[in-house]
Design a protein around this motif. Structure first.
Motif, PDB file in Angstrom:
ATOM      1  N   GLY A   1       0.783  -1.228   0.000  1.00 65.68           N
ATOM      2  CA  GLY A   1       0.000   0.000   0.000  1.00 65.68           C
ATOM      3  C   GLY A   1       0.815   1.278   0.000  1.00 65.68           C
ATOM      4  O   GLY A   1       0.268   2.380  -0.078  1.00 65.68           O
ATOM      5  N   ARG A   2       2.162   1.154   0.049  1.00 67.37           N
ATOM      6  CA  ARG A   2       3.022   2.340   0.103  1.00 67.37           C
ATOM      7  C   ARG A   2       3.633   2.587  -1.270  1.00 67.37           C
ATOM      8  O   ARG A   2       4.097   1.655  -1.932  1.00 67.37           O
ATOM      9  CB  ARG A   2       4.137   2.074   1.133  1.00 67.37           C
ATOM     10  CG  ARG A   2       5.129   3.174   1.258  1.00 67.37           C
ATOM     11  CD  ARG A   2       6.307   2.709   2.111  1.00 67.37           C
ATOM     12  NE  ARG A   2       7.399   3.654   1.953  1.00 67.37           N
ATOM     13  CZ  ARG A   2       8.641   3.405   2.292  1.00 67.37           C
ATOM     14  NH1 ARG A   2       8.964   2.240   2.804  1.00 67.37           N
ATOM     15  NH2 ARG A   2       9.575   4.311   2.128  1.00 67.37           N
ATOM     16  N   ASP A   3       3.636   3.861  -1.683  1.00 72.53           N
ATOM     17  CA  ASP A   3       4.202   4.206  -2.989  1.00 72.53           C
ATOM     18  C   ASP A   3       5.733   4.110  -2.930  1.00 72.53           C
ATOM     19  O   ASP A   3       6.371   4.792  -2.121  1.00 72.53           O
ATOM     20  CB  ASP A   3       3.779   5.634  -3.374  1.00 72.53           C
ATOM     21  CG  ASP A   3       4.253   6.001  -4.778  1.00 72.53           C
ATOM     22  OD1 ASP A   3       4.610   5.084  -5.543  1.00 72.53           O
ATOM     23  OD2 ASP A   3       4.280   7.207  -5.102  1.00 72.53           O
ATOM     24  N   ILE A   4       6.313   3.251  -3.766  1.00 78.84           N
ATOM     25  CA  ILE A   4       7.772   3.084  -3.755  1.00 78.84           C
ATOM     26  C   ILE A   4       8.374   3.468  -5.107  1.00 78.84           C
ATOM     27  O   ILE A   4       9.532   3.156  -5.388  1.00 78.84           O
ATOM     28  CB  ILE A   4       8.175   1.639  -3.384  1.00 78.84           C
ATOM     29  CG1 ILE A   4       7.578   0.637  -4.381  1.00 78.84           C
ATOM     30  CG2 ILE A   4       7.773   1.295  -1.963  1.00 78.84           C
ATOM     31  CD1 ILE A   4       8.253  -0.724  -4.344  1.00 78.84           C
ATOM     32  N   THR A   5       7.590   4.166  -5.933  1.00 78.95           N
ATOM     33  CA  THR A   5       8.013   4.446  -7.308  1.00 78.95           C
ATOM     34  C   THR A   5       9.365   5.149  -7.374  1.00 78.95           C
ATOM     35  O   THR A   5      10.176   4.863  -8.233  1.00 78.95           O
ATOM     36  CB  THR A   5       6.956   5.340  -8.005  1.00 78.95           C
ATOM     37  OG1 THR A   5       5.669   4.851  -7.688  1.00 78.95           O
ATOM     38  CG2 THR A   5       7.145   5.346  -9.507  1.00 78.95           C
ATOM     39  N   ARG A   6       9.601   6.087  -6.483  1.00 78.24           N
ATOM     40  CA  ARG A   6      10.810   6.924  -6.583  1.00 78.24           C
ATOM     41  C   ARG A   6      11.958   6.440  -5.686  1.00 78.24           C
ATOM     42  O   ARG A   6      12.973   7.115  -5.578  1.00 78.24           O
ATOM     43  CB  ARG A   6      10.472   8.384  -6.231  1.00 78.24           C
ATOM     44  CG  ARG A   6       9.489   9.025  -7.193  1.00 78.24           C
ATOM     45  CD  ARG A   6      10.147   9.354  -8.520  1.00 78.24           C
ATOM     46  NE  ARG A   6       9.226   9.151  -9.635  1.00 78.24           N
ATOM     47  CZ  ARG A   6       9.592   9.072 -10.911  1.00 78.24           C
ATOM     48  NH1 ARG A   6      10.842   9.163 -11.252  1.00 78.24           N
ATOM     49  NH2 ARG A   6       8.702   8.863 -11.858  1.00 78.24           N
ATOM     50  N   LEU A   7      11.751   5.309  -5.030  1.00 78.22           N
ATOM     51  CA  LEU A   7      12.827   4.812  -4.166  1.00 78.22           C
ATOM     52  C   LEU A   7      13.952   4.213  -5.008  1.00 78.22           C
ATOM     53  O   LEU A   7      13.704   3.603  -6.043  1.00 78.22           O
ATOM     54  CB  LEU A   7      12.304   3.741  -3.199  1.00 78.22           C
ATOM     55  CG  LEU A   7      11.224   4.138  -2.198  1.00 78.22           C
ATOM     56  CD1 LEU A   7      10.935   2.979  -1.251  1.00 78.22           C
ATOM     57  CD2 LEU A   7      11.630   5.374  -1.408  1.00 78.22           C
TER      58      LEU A   7
END
Lengths: 259, 314
Positions: free
Chosen positions: A65-71
């Motif tokens: 459920g956590r946005d990790i796109t930019r990690l």
């Protein structure tokens, strides 16, 4: 149930070449997903985007459920998503045990400790246990750069496993391993991962391996998803047979009229 | 293994009283060269710790010079003469500058790191050469140092600074030995082999490189301050590329496999130079060059590989 890992409408282009064109994938916990496709289909680009090495041009990736796109890779690994590589990425001048100890110290957040030794009896035992579970403990004192390709592949996977990831992406885990050893190596790896309840996405060219181990198959073609579903359904799909696996499947059928 | 049961640590610890005790019986010139080579050996250790992380610094003279000038300027302009204060200041100034520059340097690797480190040291060299208030190319002398508020005789002071140099250098070598065996030290070596894997394991290669850079600067700053106290003089040559190049050269010739190697190698090369100058004042560089060539040809792993070969042979 909400998916554990979800990629939505991922697009990635390298100049004029589109490597990912509107890729959407949702993966449930403990699922085992085989990713297939010809060279250049976008499989590794997808793996690289999920593990933070590449940033998608558009689209998003969420994990639990956590946005990790930019990690980046480091932060992604810290969330619990790890990977192995098509060409094993080990520390070639270290022994197998030292490779594991580096990974273990990082996993235990001791990477900035500068006084206590990297090596102690407890870590040694944990490393030894993991190596034994993957059947390569006999190589523990061998320099990684001198290992046979199959052992190096398993060491690469073992290093990804030390942080107890929830999701692991295996990029061609059997490439470079002899035909005789492929199934044994995959049995060992899949059993070890299965026992730990790890969700697995593996990129593979060998359709026998895919059929045997995947609970679901996603076929990539030209940066797009051609088919996504149960192995039997995807591998018998006309487009998949034509563009992705046709040659592989036909080669496995006994040819009529041949003595 | 505990610190006090580690054989290497014990040998280095035992060397401190031995070197100090040997001081009064050594000829003055040998003691002086030993003292200077131990001080500059700290800068070589700074080069070594970076080399183990895959970084070759051709500008370690920057921090060697900063440590020396920090001690020198504080003594000369502020009037602080206590050796411990001057040494501490040398370390703090060098490490402080490295903390700031490290944000830039930790982004670079290989030849880019080497050239950028060289460029930074040459900027300091250029500034010092132009600074008339600091004596320009001649540099300036330090006032007579004091020792914890005491003002000993010239000879006693020389011996005290020698003893301090021995203790600081060998304690720094012990620290470095432990550091290189620690998780951060091992990850530094892992970065040299496969940085991308380090990132994928979840560690920050840039942070480790940054800390390594600061550690190397602190060692070099300590070396510079001790060299300034030994010589009683500082000049811009300490930041020149020839000084930095010599540190790299000594590191390569000594070998990077053990923290004692650069200290021993630095002293041996210094002695060879002294004898070469005495024996052949106009062609001593030829003798030094030939020695270095022989080491490179026959001991590519550095002088320390002789010890390793002996160990391997039982």
């Amino acid at each position: 149930m909400a998916p554990l890992l979800e990629a939505r409408s991922l697009c990635k282009a390298f100049g004029a070449v589109t490597a990912a064109d509107n890729i959407s994938v949702a993966v449930a916990e403990r699922e085992v997903v085989g990713i297939i496709g010809a060279n250049g289909a976008g499989k590794t680009t997808f793996v690289n985007m999920v593990t933070g090495y590449l940033k998608p041009d558009t689209g998003s990736i969420s994990y639990q459920g956590r946005d990790i796109t930019r990690l980046g890779p480091r932060a992604t690994a810290r969330t619990g998503i790890c990977r192995s590589f098509q060409i094993p990425q080990t520390f070639a001048r270290f022994t197998v045990l030292d490779n594991m100890l580096v990974a273990l110290n990082v996993a235990r957040k001791r990477d900035l400790f500068f006084w206590r030794p990297a090596h102690d009896a407890e870590l040694d035992a944990v490393a030894q246990g993991l190596l034994a579970g993957l059947g390569i403990s006999g190589h523990r004192d061998q320099i990684a750069g001198t290992l046979p390709q199959g052992v190096r592949k398993i060491l690469d996977i073992a290093m990804a496993m030390v942080s107890a990831p929830k999701v692991i992406l295996l990029d061609e885990p059997t490439s470079g391993i002899s035909t005789d050893e492929k199934h044994a190596a995959m049995d060992t790896v899949m059993n070890a991962l299965g026992e730990r309840g790890v969700t697995i996405l593996f990129v593979e060219h060998d359709m026998e391996i895919v059929e045997r181990y995947a609970g679901r198959v996603i076929a990539f073609y030209d940066g797009r998803i051609l088919a996504d579903g149960a192995p039997a359904q995807v591998l018998s799909d006309a487009d998949v047979r034509r563009y992705v696996v046709g040659g592989e499947l036909h080669r496995r059928q006994p040819r009529k009229g041949v003595a | 293994m505990s610190v006090l049961t580690d054989r290497n640590v014990l040998v280095l610890l035992a060397a401190i009283p031995l070197l100090i005790a040997a001081g009064p019986i050594m000829p003055d010139w040998v003691r002086f060269f030993l003292q200077v080579s131990l001080a500059s050996g700290l800068a070589v250790l700074g080069v070594v710790v970076q080399m183990r992380a895959g970084l070759v610094s051709f500008g370690q003279g920057l921090y060697y010079c900063l440590g020396a000038y920090a001690a020198g300027m504080t003594g000369h302009f502020v009037g602080v003469t206590d050796v411990f204060a001057l040494l501490g200041l040398g370390i703090v100034v060098a490490a402080g500058v490295a903390v700031v520059l490290g944000f830039l340097m930790s982004r670079y690797r290989e030849i880019f790191f080497a050239m950028l480190s060289l460029a930074l040291s040459m900027i300091l060299y250029g500034l010092l050469v132009k600074a008339e208030v600091l004596g320009s190319t001649d540099g300036f002398n330090l006032p007579k140092a004091t020792f914890l508020g005491l003002a000993p005789t010239e000879q006693a002071l020389r011996f005290a600074v020698y003893a301090l140099t021995c203790a600081v250098t060998l304690l720094a070598a012990i620290f470095l030995y432990r550091y290189l065996k620690s998780p951060m030290g091992r990850i530094g070596e892992a970065i040299a082999q496969n940085e991308i894997r380090v990132e994928y394991l979840g560690s920050s290669a840039r942070t480790v490189v940054h800390i390594t850079y600061v550690l190397a600067a602190a060692l070099s700053g300590a070396g510079g301050a001790l060299a300034a106290l030994a010589n009683g003089h500082v000049d811009p040559e300490m930041a020149n590329w020839t000084t930095s190049g010599q540190f790299v050269f000594v590191a390569l010739l000594s070998g990077t496999g053990n923290v004692a190697a650069p200290l021993i190698g630095n002293f041996l090369l210094e002695m060879i130079r002294v004898y070469a100058v005495a024996w052949s004042p106009y062609t001593w560089q030829l003798i030094l060059g030939a020695t270095m060539l022989l080491v490179i040809l026959f001991l590519p792993g550095g002088l320390w590989s002789l010890v390793e070969r002996r160990k391997a042979g039982g």
